[in-house]
Design a protein around this motif. Structure first.
Motif, short mmCIF file in Angstrom:
data_model
loop_
_atom_site.label_atom_id
_atom_site.label_comp_id
_atom_site.label_asym_id
_atom_site.label_seq_id
_atom_site.Cartn_x
_atom_site.Cartn_y
_atom_site.Cartn_z
N MET A 75 123.58 50.56 6.12
CA MET A 75 123.99 49.16 6.35
C MET A 75 124.18 48.91 7.85
N SER A 76 123.65 47.83 8.27
CA SER A 76 123.79 47.54 9.70
C SER A 76 125.15 46.94 10.00
N THR A 77 125.43 46.84 11.25
CA THR A 77 126.72 46.28 11.64
C THR A 77 126.70 44.77 11.48
N GLY A 78 127.86 44.15 11.60
CA GLY A 78 128.00 42.71 11.38
C GLY A 78 127.21 41.89 12.38
N GLY A 79 127.00 40.64 12.05
CA GLY A 79 126.09 39.82 12.86
C GLY A 79 126.73 38.80 13.76
N ALA A 80 128.02 38.57 13.67
CA ALA A 80 128.63 37.48 14.43
C ALA A 80 129.28 37.97 15.71
N THR A 81 128.96 37.30 16.77
CA THR A 81 129.67 37.59 18.02
C THR A 81 130.13 36.28 18.62
N ALA A 82 131.21 36.36 19.36
CA ALA A 82 131.69 35.15 20.04
C ALA A 82 130.73 34.83 21.16
N THR A 88 127.52 42.91 -2.81
CA THR A 88 128.26 42.74 -1.55
C THR A 88 127.32 42.82 -0.36
N GLN A 89 126.34 43.71 -0.46
CA GLN A 89 125.36 43.83 0.63
C GLN A 89 124.62 42.51 0.82
N SER A 114 124.60 39.94 3.96
CA SER A 114 123.34 39.57 4.59
C SER A 114 123.22 38.04 4.69
N ASP A 115 123.57 37.36 3.59
CA ASP A 115 123.51 35.89 3.59
C ASP A 115 124.49 35.30 4.60
N LEU A 116 125.68 35.88 4.63
CA LEU A 116 126.69 35.39 5.58
C LEU A 116 126.23 35.56 7.02
N ARG A 117 125.59 36.68 7.27
CA ARG A 117 125.07 36.92 8.63
C ARG A 117 124.03 35.88 9.00
#
Lengths: 231, 166
Positions: A1-8, B39-40, B44-47
């Motif tokens: 799983m990759s890391t999260g996508g949101a950054t400020a 959850t994955q 992914s959708d949220l990203r």
């Protein structure tokens, strides 16, 4: 799983936890401190009746306040009128600002309260929130570094990228305007304006946990509305 | 209890997406949902949504924004019965107005204080005028001068003597 996508986002709006090097964070902190120092001086001058200080404050924050209001209301004309009202309130109520916390969090609190009140008023009058992001609006919107519109377009391959990007943009603004105003505010503050949690807590008056859980619900609600546009 | 767990999961999800977790916490979070495709997919959708929202362009206030705010304030002050301040008058315009007013006042005061200064401007004209009066009456110019009047070519009281014979 990759890391999260949101950054400020960049500038003084980024949080200390951004994926940036130590030097960048130091520069950001220094920039923020400098802005706070300038704001304090301007506020002191304004309280002493210096009209020029008010002009400087407006010119410093007009784009950010207008941006916040526009994303909350979704209509350029209405947003302009409302953003003017925000500064009118600041002018009248500057005496009540005691200098605790950063000036801009106080300003954003005024702006968000003004927006919420207007949304309630417009709801009462059954105002149809017209999403004001037409094809020509892009010309009036300077994109961020790298081109925000470009970043939207780049998600859609092919020659129709521009049309597709604009369609997405309109869809986001429309669905954002359909969210509950509390959810809308959190998404605007965190995901569009890129404010750190600490500042969002001061603006909304909510504790950290509530900010995070509500933000999650807001994102999920937006995701549900945007489902047909995803992938 | 269940509510607080939900809140906690939501907070974790937000913290994860916003990079508010350190590496250890992130790994623990990922391990927790490693075998949950739902959850994955949700993440992914949220990203994707976040990416779209963050890609929205910045909007700018119109160039005359401050002027409009100032106008609103002025109107509000008028409605409240206050005298509007010069909030919309630019510094330059105000400076020019002040200079003009000072110049006008100074000129008026200076002229009123010394009416004889008018004669000093052109003593020749004053002499010609006096001589003309004497001729009309058929008297020599010197005798025609009324008592207390300055002699032709003489300096008026309170001023310096003329520099030449005119």
């Amino acid at each position: 799983m990759s890391t999260g996508g949101a950054t400020a986002k960049e500038g003084d709006r980024g949080s200390a936890s951004d994926e940036a090097g130590g030097v960048t964070i130091d520069a950001k902190t220094a920039q923020r401190m400098e802005q706070d120092r300038r704001d304090k001086i301007l506020v002191r001058r304004l309280k002493a009746g210096d009209e020029r200080a008010f002009q400087e404050l407006v010119q410093t924050y007009q784009n950010r306040v207008f941006g916040l209001v526009f994303r909350m209301i979704g209509n350029r004309q209405e947003a302009e009128d409302l953003a003017q009202d925000v500064f009118l309130t600041v002018y009248k109520a500057i005496g009540s600002y005691r200098g605790e916390g950063r000036f801009y969090t106080w300003l954003y609190r005024v702006a968000s309260n003004t927006c919420k009140n207007r949304i309630k008023y417009l709801k009462g009058r059954h105002f149809n929130t017209r999403v004001d992001v037409d094809d020509n609006t892009e010309a009036q919107m300077p994109s961020r570094e790298g081109g925000a519109l470009h970043s939207l377009q780049s998600q859609v391959p092919g020659p129709e990228a521009m049309i597709q990007g604009q369609r997405l943009q309109r869809a986001i603004q429309r669905e954002l305007a359909n969210l509950d105003e509390e959810h809308r505010l959190l998404i605007v503050l965190r995901d569009i304006e890129g404010l750190p949690y600490a500042d969002i807590m001061r603006i909304t008056g909510l504790p950290a946990g509530t900010v995070k859980s509500r933000l999650h619900r807001a994102r999920v609600a937006l995701k549900e509305r945007m489902k047909s546009y995803l992938r | 209890m269940a509510q607080s767990e939900t809140n906690s999961a939501e907070e974790l999800m937000t913290a994860y997406l916003d990079h508010e977790m350190d590496a250890e916490e992130s790994e623990a979070f990922e391990a927790m949902f490693a075998d949950s495709p739902e959850t994955q997919e949700e993440l992914s959708d949220l990203r994707q949504v976040l990416q779209l929202v963050q890609g929205l362009p910045e909007v700018e206030a119109p160039p005359d924004f401050f002027e409009k705010v100032a106008k609103k304030i002025r109107r509000r002050k008028l409605l409240d019965g206050e005298i509007p301040l010069f909030i919309t008058v630019s510094f330059q315009v105000l400076s020019v107005m002040v200079v003009l007013v000072i110049a006008a006042v100074y000129t008026m005061i200076h002229l009123d204080r010394d009416p004889a200064a008018k004669l000093e401007k052109d003593p020749k004209a004053a002499v010609a005028e006096v001589e003309g009066d004497a001729e009309i009456r058929g008297e020599p110019g010197d005798e025609a001068l009324p008592e207390g009047s300055p002699a032709p070519g003489a300096a008026p009281p309170g001023s310096s003597p003329p520099s030449s014979a005119d």
